[in-house]
Design an enzyme around this catalytic site. Structure first.
Site, PDB file in Angstrom:
ATOM      1  CB  CYS A  54     -21.404  43.644  15.104  1.00 17.35           C
ATOM      2  SG  CYS A  54     -22.111  42.150  14.409  1.00 17.35           S
TER       3      CYS A  54
ATOM      4  CG  HIS B 194     -27.117  43.878  15.741  1.00 23.60           C
ATOM      5  ND1 HIS B 194     -26.183  44.905  15.586  1.00 23.60           N
ATOM      6  CD2 HIS B 194     -26.392  42.718  15.777  1.00 23.60           C
ATOM      7  CE1 HIS B 194     -24.966  44.377  15.544  1.00 23.60           C
ATOM      8  NE2 HIS B 194     -25.067  43.070  15.642  1.00 23.60           N
TER       9      HIS B 194
END
Length: 407
Positions: A87, A352
């Protein structure tokens, strides 16, 4: 070594579900916007950095993804680096672009992050997240989660990624150690949902009350769906240069890069927060920038869950250890509060898209520092911080990046 590093241009697609848009098209949109913002033709880059996490898994483009996507834009003949860091991929790509400038290897670089997560197969999409942990030692992961959060009732939890179990265990540990409440976690979530209403690029733009957040479908105790980031597609790009490179562009409002720090986790006792990865990296970033937490006007932090924002507010020094929940509950992290966090809506509302997330944070902070964030503008923003974490290894993020920008 060059004296200063600048952000000359930024671009970002809307974050959301782009079923009929390819990775190449998302990249084109973000880079063309960044080029227009920086006032540069496509052939003006000395190097490019391409960030992506799951294209290889989902589409089979397991190598040369950047070269393939960027050639379509006429970006060729220069070094192209492919980055994957879970991420934290986007912010890692940005860091590499910055360091190419700092080293004197380039005068103008572009970093782009992209992700296409919505592929019509939720089970396959969720399976992608397992690779953000040590796949060779799943027993150790479960042991760590039990040590953090004990046993939790999973009835009715439904489909979720392994990271929701990770964040839930971390949240339960914080509740046990410091008295954090579900109401305080919901306050952080409700704040970010409210912020996203004013963000035209956000995945979700629906305000929610604290009670509505708490009433959402349960995932893993104490988390509900509105406390967690959605599965998102999108791309974001940033053009980075030195002072000489700035002279090649027509940028109207360049932003200074004061610090860009990357690090990995360490083996530490799970309750030793002073050695937490973000605590260590933010100390380095503050030193590099010559500032402290009180100097930061606005921050974008990695709120894959609302609990993560609360934890990071403490690790970054915006609140004392154990007081991040109260900080959110008092409204101090809201636009207009003492330290606005995630005015974009954060990961849980803006979205995201793994490889694009870190550069999406940079996009928002550049907008804030330029004073062009519209209804979500933080008054008088002069210094901004981004924190972006990735993966989970032995009790904390496997990698994290802290960036400080200023005008």
């Amino acid at each position: 070594m060059n004296d200063e590093v600048w952000i000359a241009g930024v671009g970002m697609t809307p974050f959301g579900i782009h079923r009929n848009t390819s990775v190449k098209q998302l990249v084109r949109s973000a880079i063309e916007d960044a080029r227009a913002d920086a006032g540069t033709p496509v052939g003006n880059f000395d190097a490019a950095v391409f960030g992506n996490v799951v294209q290889g898994l989902n589409e089979g483009q397991s190598s040369i993804a950047g070269q393939v996507a960027l050639r379509e834009l006429g970006i060729e003949g220069i070094p192209v680096y492919n980055v994957e860091n879970a991420c934290a991929t986007g912010s890692s790509a940005f860091n590499l672009a910055v360091n190419l400038i700092r080293s004197g290897s380039a005068d103008v670089t572009v970093a782009v992050g992209v992700e296409k997560m919505n592929i019509g197969d939720p089970t396959r999409t969720m399976a992608n997240f397992v690779g953000g942990t040590d796949v060779h030692d799943p027993v150790s992961l479960q042991r760590t989660l039990h040590e953090l959060g004990g046993d939790a009732d999973g009835d009715g939890a439904g489909r979720r990624s392994v990271f929701m179990d990770i964040y839930a265990a971390m949240a339960r540990a914080h509740m046990r150690n410091f008295g954090l409440t579900a109401h305080q976690i919901a306050a952080a979530a409700a704040k970010n949902h409210a912020h996203s209403v004013s963000n035209p690029r956000a995945h979700y733009r629906i305000a929610m009350s604290i009670d509505e957040v708490l009433a959402g479908r349960r995932l893993a105790e104490p988390l509900t769906v509105p406390m967690c980031a959605p599965i998102t597609d999108g791309a974001a790009a940033v053009i980075v240069c030195n002072t000489a490179g700035l002279g090649r562009l027509a940028a109207q409002a360049p932003i200074r890069v004061l610090a860009s720090v990357v690090g990995t986790g360490t083996d530490r006792p799970l309750d030793d927060y002073e050695r937490h990865i973000t605590r260590r990296l933010s100390a380095r970033a503050y030193e590099e920038a010559g500032v402290g937490p009180r100097d930061i006007s606005v921050a974008e932090v990695h709120d894959a869950t609302a609990f993560a924002e609360i934890l990071q507010s403490e690790m970054l020094g915006f609140a004392a250890l154990g007081e991040g929940g109260a900080l959110a509950e008092r409204g101090e992290t809201t636009i207009g509060g003492r330290i606005p966090l995630n005015p974009s809506g954060g990961l849980m509302s803006k979205g995201h898209p793994l490889g694009a997330t870190g550069i999406g944070q940079i996009f928002e902070l550049v907008e804030q520092l330029r004073g062009r964030a519209g209804d979500r503008q933080v008054d008088g923003a002069r210094m901004a911080l981004a924190e972006n974490g990735g993966g989970f290894h032995r009790g904390e993020e496997a990698v994290a990046v802290v960036t400080i920008l200023g005008i």
